[in-house]
Write an enzyme that holds these catalytic residues in place. Sequence first.
Site, PDB file in Angstrom:
ATOM      1  N   SER A 184       0.744  -1.302   0.013  1.00 22.29           N
ATOM      2  CA  SER A 184      -0.081  -0.154   0.067  1.00 22.29           C
ATOM      3  C   SER A 184       0.898   1.223  -0.044  1.00 22.29           C
ATOM      4  CB  SER A 184      -0.915   0.012   1.208  1.00 22.29           C
ATOM      5  OG  SER A 184      -0.225  -0.135   2.301  1.00 22.29           O
ATOM      6  N   HIS A 212      -5.419  -3.689  -1.871  1.00 21.58           N
ATOM      7  CA  HIS A 212      -5.129  -2.821  -2.940  1.00 21.58           C
ATOM      8  C   HIS A 212      -5.086  -3.269  -4.338  1.00 21.58           C
ATOM      9  CE1 HIS A 212      -4.609   0.971  -0.641  1.00 21.58           C
ATOM     10  NE2 HIS A 212      -4.147   0.458   0.200  1.00 21.58           N
ATOM     11  N   LYS A 243     -11.646   0.010   0.275  1.00 22.14           N
ATOM     12  CA  LYS A 243     -10.957   0.766  -0.608  1.00 22.14           C
ATOM     13  C   LYS A 243     -11.588   1.020  -1.974  1.00 22.14           C
ATOM     14  CE  LYS A 243      -6.826   0.409   2.143  1.00 22.14           C
ATOM     15  NZ  LYS A 243      -6.089  -0.662   2.858  1.00 22.14           N
TER      16      LYS A 243
HETATM   17  C1  LIG Z   1      -6.309  -0.950   4.029  1.00 25.50           C
HETATM   18  C2  LIG Z   1      -5.618  -2.235   4.321  1.00 25.50           C
HETATM   19  C3  LIG Z   1      -6.271  -3.267   5.239  1.00 25.50           C
HETATM   20  C4  LIG Z   1      -7.395  -2.642   6.120  1.00 25.50           C
HETATM   21  O1  LIG Z   1      -8.697  -2.627   5.196  1.00 25.50           O
HETATM   22  P1  LIG Z   1      -9.934  -1.923   6.326  1.00 25.50           P
HETATM   23  O2  LIG Z   1     -11.104  -2.711   5.489  1.00 25.50           O
HETATM   24  O3  LIG Z   1      -9.588  -0.460   6.010  1.00 25.50           O
HETATM   25  O4  LIG Z   1      -9.809  -2.296   7.594  1.00 25.50           O
HETATM   26  C5  LIG Z   1      -5.903  -4.400   5.424  1.00 25.50           C
HETATM   27  N1  LIG Z   1      -4.858  -5.039   4.567  1.00 25.50           N
HETATM   28  C6  LIG Z   1      -3.982  -4.077   3.813  1.00 25.50           C
HETATM   29  C7  LIG Z   1      -2.906  -4.664   2.981  1.00 25.50           C
HETATM   30  C8  LIG Z   1      -4.551  -2.861   3.698  1.00 25.50           C
HETATM   31  O5  LIG Z   1      -3.917  -2.108   2.735  1.00 25.50           O
END
Ligand SMILES: *Cc1c(COP(=O)(O)O)cnc(C)c1O
Length: 395
Positions: A184, A212, A243
Amino acid sequence: MANQKFLEEIKAEIENLKEAGLYVNIRTVESAVSAWMVVDGKRVLNLTSNNYLGFANEPRLREAAKRALDEYGIGPAAVRTISGTMSLHLILEKLLAEFKGAEAVISYQSGFKANLSVIPSIVSREDGIFSDELNHASIIDGCRLSRAEIIRYAHTDVDDLRKKLAENRHRFRRALVVTDGVFSMDGDIAPLPEIVKVAKEYDAIVMVDDAHGEGVLGRGGRGIVDHFDLHGEVDIEIGTLSKAFGVVGGYAASSSILVDYLRQKSRPFLFSSAMTVPDTAACIEAVKILQESEDRVKRLWENANYFKKKMKEAGFNTWKSQTPITPIVIGDEKKTQEFSRRLFDEGIFVQAIVYPTVPKGTARVRVMISAIHTKEDLDFAAEKFIKVGQELGII
Ligand SMILES: *Cc1c(COP(=O)(O)O)cnc(C)c1O
């Protein structure tokens, strides 16, 4: 009277963060999340959200959430295993399984919770976890909660992974190899085919967190497993609905056997209430839109490639990005925060990302491109990046 000594210690720690340029200035969004939005009273171009496809304010998702609210109310008021499983949750899980090409899906309240749910359910004290050194905080916390031994391998380095498996595999009952799909902060992609191959050699389980990659990689945004055509080869895919999906929630896609087990065992599923009605309905609509057309995903990539090319030509360091996540690495923490502040004055919202989110000395602003940006938006952004970059001596 509260414990004053304790509060003095905490105050000193906050001062330390500020001196080191590590104290995050949290801004407030005062409009819907879109390409342009109002932040701290100012209308700015949004280059910060994970709103890859524009779903955060998509009319079809809004309508679906409203319709569901009228029919089912707001919240389930229970954990999934008691009385919180609503028909909407099952519809979402079925659609997601189809979309991902997996046997079954279990949904959670967030991607973070999906990692906290799955990892401690499948490994414990007698097991070993082989984890990419740049994995997301929620993977790290899930690993810690499991009490398994954690062995970190060098970032995306399959030779190092092989070496560590060779040295340590025999000590464990199970071995779990876990990696982000798209990282990310850097925007690079895990070498999943090679990881799968090495894991097979050592009888290890493979889990990839596609937070992502969802809505970004693969056919129509089906994610990293689809991108590498590895269907059936990866044991567990973690996904987020917060996301590209623009809502909130998370899930694990896997075999029906494992999903059945997770429904019995994963603690946030058993002890924390289920996703709300409007969130679940909006996510269902998001999957439907993605199943209908690849247009949004294509536009996202066109935009990302267009902007990244402009940044490279201007002499910015876009680091290892292979995806629409476009880091502009500056290095120095304070200068990075200054760059972000100056861009905000110029009408651009792009967040500085500093230690401990990224290693010290690799501070950056992270540009998040979306399918809903227009070419004019991206030209405007590039012009301002170059102006401020020159003024601060970054390029
Ligand atoms: C953003 C992210 C999460 C968390 O996801 P949420 O639904 O916002 O809790 C978990 N793993 C990765 C790799 C992320 O980039």
